[in-house]
Scaffold this motif. Structure first.
Motif, mmCIF file in Angstrom:
data_model
loop_
_atom_site.group_PDB
_atom_site.id
_atom_site.type_symbol
_atom_site.label_atom_id
_atom_site.label_comp_id
_atom_site.label_asym_id
_atom_site.label_seq_id
_atom_site.Cartn_x
_atom_site.Cartn_y
_atom_site.Cartn_z
ATOM 1 N N ASP A 131 -20.454 13.338 17.971
ATOM 2 C CA ASP A 131 -19.718 13.049 16.736
ATOM 3 C C ASP A 131 -18.217 13.335 16.885
ATOM 4 O OD1 ASP A 131 -19.991 11.942 14.240
ATOM 5 O OD2 ASP A 131 -21.109 13.607 13.357
ATOM 6 N N ILE A 168 -15.407 3.755 7.334
ATOM 7 C CA ILE A 168 -16.501 4.486 7.982
ATOM 8 C C ILE A 168 -16.924 3.763 9.262
ATOM 9 C CG2 ILE A 168 -18.415 3.354 6.742
ATOM 10 C CD1 ILE A 168 -19.745 6.150 6.579
ATOM 11 N N HIS A 192 -8.864 3.535 11.045
ATOM 12 C CA HIS A 192 -9.672 4.497 10.292
ATOM 13 C C HIS A 192 -8.797 5.570 9.650
ATOM 14 C CE1 HIS A 192 -11.376 8.601 10.217
ATOM 15 N NE2 HIS A 192 -12.363 8.020 9.561
ATOM 16 N N ARG A 250 -8.489 6.434 5.701
ATOM 17 C CA ARG A 250 -9.101 7.670 5.235
ATOM 18 C C ARG A 250 -8.071 8.534 4.507
ATOM 19 N NH1 ARG A 250 -13.710 11.623 6.973
ATOM 20 N NH2 ARG A 250 -12.925 13.540 6.047
ATOM 21 N N GLY A 280 -21.386 5.194 -0.520
ATOM 22 C CA GLY A 280 -21.463 6.472 0.192
ATOM 23 C C GLY A 280 -22.006 7.594 -0.670
ATOM 24 N N GLY A 281 -21.686 7.551 -1.953
ATOM 25 C CA GLY A 281 -22.072 8.665 -2.811
ATOM 26 C C GLY A 281 -23.328 8.405 -3.604
ATOM 27 N N ARG A 286 -23.577 5.307 17.183
ATOM 28 C CA ARG A 286 -22.334 5.066 17.893
ATOM 29 C C ARG A 286 -22.633 4.145 19.072
ATOM 30 N NH1 ARG A 286 -20.857 7.183 13.824
ATOM 31 N NH2 ARG A 286 -19.554 9.037 13.597
ATOM 32 N N TYR A 344 -29.289 13.341 12.612
ATOM 33 C CA TYR A 344 -28.935 14.519 11.801
ATOM 34 C C TYR A 344 -30.193 15.238 11.301
ATOM 35 C CZ TYR A 344 -24.255 12.381 11.562
ATOM 36 O OH TYR A 344 -23.032 11.835 11.847
ATOM 37 N N SER A 389 -25.623 17.616 8.072
ATOM 38 C CA SER A 389 -25.845 16.499 7.133
ATOM 39 C C SER A 389 -24.604 15.677 6.830
ATOM 40 C CB SER A 389 -26.411 17.016 5.807
ATOM 41 O OG SER A 389 -27.661 17.609 5.999
ATOM 42 N N PHE A 449 -19.744 15.456 11.707
ATOM 43 C CA PHE A 449 -18.583 16.242 12.141
ATOM 44 C C PHE A 449 -17.534 15.315 12.731
ATOM 45 C CE2 PHE A 449 -21.650 19.856 12.225
ATOM 46 C CZ PHE A 449 -20.941 20.671 11.366
ATOM 47 N N HIS A 480 -14.969 11.399 11.182
ATOM 48 C CA HIS A 480 -15.710 10.652 10.158
ATOM 49 C C HIS A 480 -16.483 11.570 9.220
ATOM 50 C CE1 HIS A 480 -14.969 6.540 11.509
ATOM 51 N NE2 HIS A 480 -15.101 6.979 12.744
ATOM 52 N N CYS A 535 -18.062 13.491 6.400
ATOM 53 C CA CYS A 535 -18.117 12.964 5.031
ATOM 54 C C CYS A 535 -16.921 13.391 4.190
ATOM 55 C CB CYS A 535 -19.395 13.419 4.332
ATOM 56 S SG CYS A 535 -19.509 12.779 2.658
HETATM 57 C C1 HEM Z 1 -25.204 14.905 -0.084
HETATM 58 C C2 HEM Z 1 -24.476 13.819 -0.147
HETATM 59 C C3 HEM Z 1 -23.835 13.143 1.041
HETATM 60 C C4 HEM Z 1 -24.196 13.146 2.367
HETATM 61 C C5 HEM Z 1 -25.366 13.859 3.013
HETATM 62 C C6 HEM Z 1 -23.234 12.319 3.067
HETATM 63 C C7 HEM Z 1 -23.261 12.083 4.440
HETATM 64 C C8 HEM Z 1 -22.282 11.422 5.154
HETATM 65 C C9 HEM Z 1 -22.279 11.239 6.588
HETATM 66 C C10 HEM Z 1 -23.370 11.725 7.536
HETATM 67 C C11 HEM Z 1 -21.153 10.564 6.926
HETATM 68 C C12 HEM Z 1 -20.735 10.123 8.325
HETATM 69 C C13 HEM Z 1 -20.283 11.305 9.126
HETATM 70 C C14 HEM Z 1 -20.042 11.021 10.567
HETATM 71 O O1 HEM Z 1 -20.129 9.870 11.008
HETATM 72 O O2 HEM Z 1 -19.728 11.994 11.285
HETATM 73 C C15 HEM Z 1 -20.435 10.310 5.693
HETATM 74 C C16 HEM Z 1 -19.235 9.653 5.605
HETATM 75 C C17 HEM Z 1 -18.650 9.275 4.406
HETATM 76 N N1 HEM Z 1 -19.078 9.619 3.129
HETATM 77 FE FE1 HEM Z 1 -20.636 10.807 2.670
HETATM 78 N N2 HEM Z 1 -22.320 11.845 2.178
HETATM 79 C C18 HEM Z 1 -22.636 12.318 0.933
HETATM 80 C C19 HEM Z 1 -21.949 12.091 -0.242
HETATM 81 C C20 HEM Z 1 -20.831 11.291 -0.350
HETATM 82 C C21 HEM Z 1 -20.135 11.021 -1.578
HETATM 83 C C22 HEM Z 1 -20.456 11.624 -2.939
HETATM 84 C C23 HEM Z 1 -19.146 10.137 -1.287
HETATM 85 C C24 HEM Z 1 -18.169 9.500 -2.227
HETATM 86 C C25 HEM Z 1 -17.097 10.048 -2.626
HETATM 87 C C26 HEM Z 1 -19.192 9.892 0.149
HETATM 88 C C27 HEM Z 1 -18.317 9.080 0.841
HETATM 89 C C28 HEM Z 1 -18.242 9.000 2.220
HETATM 90 C C29 HEM Z 1 -17.222 8.242 2.930
HETATM 91 C C30 HEM Z 1 -16.104 7.433 2.298
HETATM 92 C C31 HEM Z 1 -17.476 8.413 4.316
HETATM 93 C C32 HEM Z 1 -16.686 7.836 5.493
HETATM 94 C C33 HEM Z 1 -15.780 8.872 6.093
HETATM 95 C C34 HEM Z 1 -15.071 8.417 7.347
HETATM 96 O O3 HEM Z 1 -15.559 7.512 8.030
HETATM 97 O O4 HEM Z 1 -13.981 8.949 7.641
HETATM 98 N N3 HEM Z 1 -20.233 10.609 0.678
HETATM 99 N N4 HEM Z 1 -21.145 10.852 4.626
#
Ligand code: HEM
Ligand code: FES
Lengths: 425, 108
Positions: free
Chosen positions: A69, A111, A118, A122, A263-264, A315, A338, A366, A369, A372, A374
């Motif tokens: 990651d 994402i 990116h 972001r 995502g959320g 990936r 994960y 979860s 890391f 990307h 979250c």
């Molecule tokens: C328990 C709830 C959530 C879990 C488990 C979760 C999990 C994840 C994971 C695993 C990733 C990718 C991480 C990686 O590739 O290393 C991610 C990315 C992301 N999540 Fe969440 N998420 C949650 C809630 C949310 C919420 C509430 C939002 C909305 C605001 C959100 C928006 C995003 C966005 C925009 C990304 C992309 C980040 C990037 O690529 O830089 N997520 N999330």
């Protein structure tokens, strides 16, 4: 996750090279945990030559997942390389429809991008869901959560997923966008449409395009109303009001909004359901919670670890690389599981137990890391914390009264239905 | 043993003594200093150990090297500043005795 010993023996007798953890049915039947346990023990970085998701590597241990990651220079998220999910169009068609032929609306989501694109995008979205901004939204989220919980039937069976998990998640999204309240279920619909395909949520690609266009126009209206308006804390006002983003191309604006919605949505929804189930399966933990509701923030992290709402991120190797003693070749697909990393007992003490007052509860994988990781993690935690504070105020117990039905997916680790009965305080 | 002072966003101050070689993240976690989460365990992967190094100390501590993981993660931190560092990447030695680290209002 209790798998009978007969099934466990069967899983342990499959030849190692035939193990395919990408099949959605293993997640739906909830036998996947035993497969991962075996891989962690016998072959933590595992190659599957011809599985449901084709040929791919599985990375199953916590530290190896962190290693992949955080090495975005070797392991790409970019759509042009295949993106962030194991299943491309062909594999997804196995379950339902195919994404082949999906119209290209030119929407972009960071994402599934590598630096530098990116990073630029972001940085635009990140401040909006940063802790300081969220504090401003917390009181409204709490009030609305209370309203939803107050209308629930006490003492009769109903579906927790639909009436509570979906409703609460939709409510938060509506609050975040300051979305017209009466029309909030549109958000749930649009979120479903983004990942839909003909026969699976929509009838045709034309319908798919139309609904997303409707979504786009709707948001454009809200944007136009808010540009130059008073300073408010909702997402749209913030994007419209910031010099960095006020002139963002529309497709980028819409792409980012949809990413936040999608995502959320399922992730939080399934954490709400998963938490109730875990507490029911571990009555001593439920007692602990009711005796000390101050444990809620810690419990929220434990629920997110326990549920692991996203089973994997994928990936693609841009060059040869070594992971856990194996050589992954340029062009190969890699799944960071994960769900498995969160059960790695070499890193997490008593990883197979749900312990709401666990020390180091925040140490889970979860949220991923690296770059990307979250961006919505604080919003997710805040939301779950508020919801649980309001639940314990009202109900002595949310009792699960039948089997929870699980999603047929190797990505979304969640539930489609869970019957419950509420017991008032 | 070197001393480090953490100052919370609201001004609350904590001075702790740590074994030489401890990271700024571990020292904070071991001493229950609020405002530093350190979710990844200190391997420069989560950015929840963001601190502002006191301006008087920044040259001695050094800045995050451009192009490296720390700088890449810090660019997304809430309220990033010139003196921003990830505490898990700061090793507290005798040479840093008296170091002052300011904690941001929130970790993202
Ligand atoms: C328990 C709830 C959530 C879990 C488990 C979760 C999990 C994840 C994971 C695993 C990733 C990718 C991480 C990686 O590739 O290393 C991610 C990315 C992301 N999540 Fe969440 N998420 C949650 C809630 C949310 C919420 C509430 C939002 C909305 C605001 C959100 C928006 C995003 C966005 C925009 C990304 C992309 C980040 C990037 O690529 O830089 N997520 N999330
Ligand atoms: S503790 Fe995770 S980056 Fe420092």
């Amino acid at each position: 996750m209790s798998v009978s010993s007969v099934i466990e023996d069967e899983i342990y007798s499959i030849p190692l090279e035939e193990i395919d953890v990408s099949h959605p049915k293993l997640f739906q039947r909830d036998t996947i945990g035993t497969y991962f346990k075996r891989l962690r023990e016998e072959d933590p970085v595992h190659y599957c030559a011809n599985g449901h998701s084709g040929s791919y590597w599985s990375v199953t241990k916590f530290n190896d997942i962190v290693r992949v990651d955080t090495d975005h220079k070797t392991f790409s998220s970019d759509t042009s390389q295949g993106g962030i999910f194991l299943d491309g169009p062909a594999e997804q068609s196995d379950a339902t429809g195919t994404r082949e032929g999906a119209p290209d609306l030119g929407l972009t989501t960071f994402i599934a991008m590598d630096p530098p694109k990116h990073d630029e995008q972001r940085k635009v979205v990140s401040p909006i869901v940063a802790p300081t901004n969220l504090q401003a939204l917390a009181p409204i989220i709490r009030e609305r959560a209370a309203d939803i919980l107050d209308t629930l039937p006490v003492g009769e069976e109903f579906d927790w997923v639909d009436k509570v998990s979906i409703e609460l998640t939709t409510m938060t999204l509506a609050t975040l966008f300051d979305f017209p309240w009466e029309e909030r279920r549109k958000l749930t619909r649009w979120s479903d449409v983004v990942t839909a395909s003909p026969g699976n949520g929509v009838d045709s690609w034309d319908q798919w395009r139309e609904e997303l266009m409707e979504c786009g126009l709707y948001f454009k209206d809200l944007w136009d109303q808010r540009v130059g308006g008073e300073k408010k804390h909702d997402l749209i006002s913030m994007l419209a009001g910031s010099p960095a983003t006020a002139n963002m191309p529309f497709t980028e604006f819409l792409g980012n909004l949809l990413l936040l919605i999608v995502g959320g949505n399922d992730t939080t929804r399934n954490s709400i359901t998963g938490g109730v189930l875990a507490l029911n399966q571990n009555p001593a933990e439920y007692d602990k919670l009711m005796n000390d509701t101050g444990l809620i923030p810690n419990m929220v992290s434990e629920i997110i670890r326990w549920q692991t709402p996203l089973s994997h991120m994928r990936r693609t190797a841009l060059r040869d690389a070594e992971v856990g003693g194996k050589t992954i070749r340029k062009g190969e697909k890699v799944a960071m599981w994960y769900l498995s990393g969160n059960r790695d007992s070499e890193v997490i003490d008593r990883a197979d137990e749900f312990i709401i007052d666990r020390k180091d509860a925040r140490k889970h994988v979860s949220f991923g890391f690296g770059i990307h990781r979250c961006v919505g993690n604080r919003l997710a935690e805040l939301q779950l914390q508020i919801i649980w504070e309001e639940i314990v105020k009202r109900f002595k117990k949310v009792e699960v009264t039948g089997e929870a039905e699980r999603s047929f997916s190797n990505i979304i680790h969640g539930f489609t239905k869970m019957p419950v009965i509420l017991h008032a305080q | 043993m070197p001393k480090v002072t953490y100052i919370e966003a609201d001004g609350a101050t904590h001075t702790v003594e740590v074994a030489s070689g401890t990271t700024g993240r571990d020292a904070a976690i071991d001493n229950d200093i609020p405002g530093i989460d350190g979710d990844c365990g200190g391997v420069c992967a989560c950015a929840t150990c963001h601190v502002y190094v006191d301006p008087g100390w920044i040259d001695k501590v050094g800045r995050a090297a451009e192009g490296e993981m720390e700088a890449e993660l810090l660019q997304f931190a809430e309220d990033f500043r010139e003196t921003s560092r990830l505490a898990c990447q700061i090793e507290i030695t005798e040479a840093l005795d008296g170091l002052v680290l300011n904690i941001p209002t929130g970790q993202h």
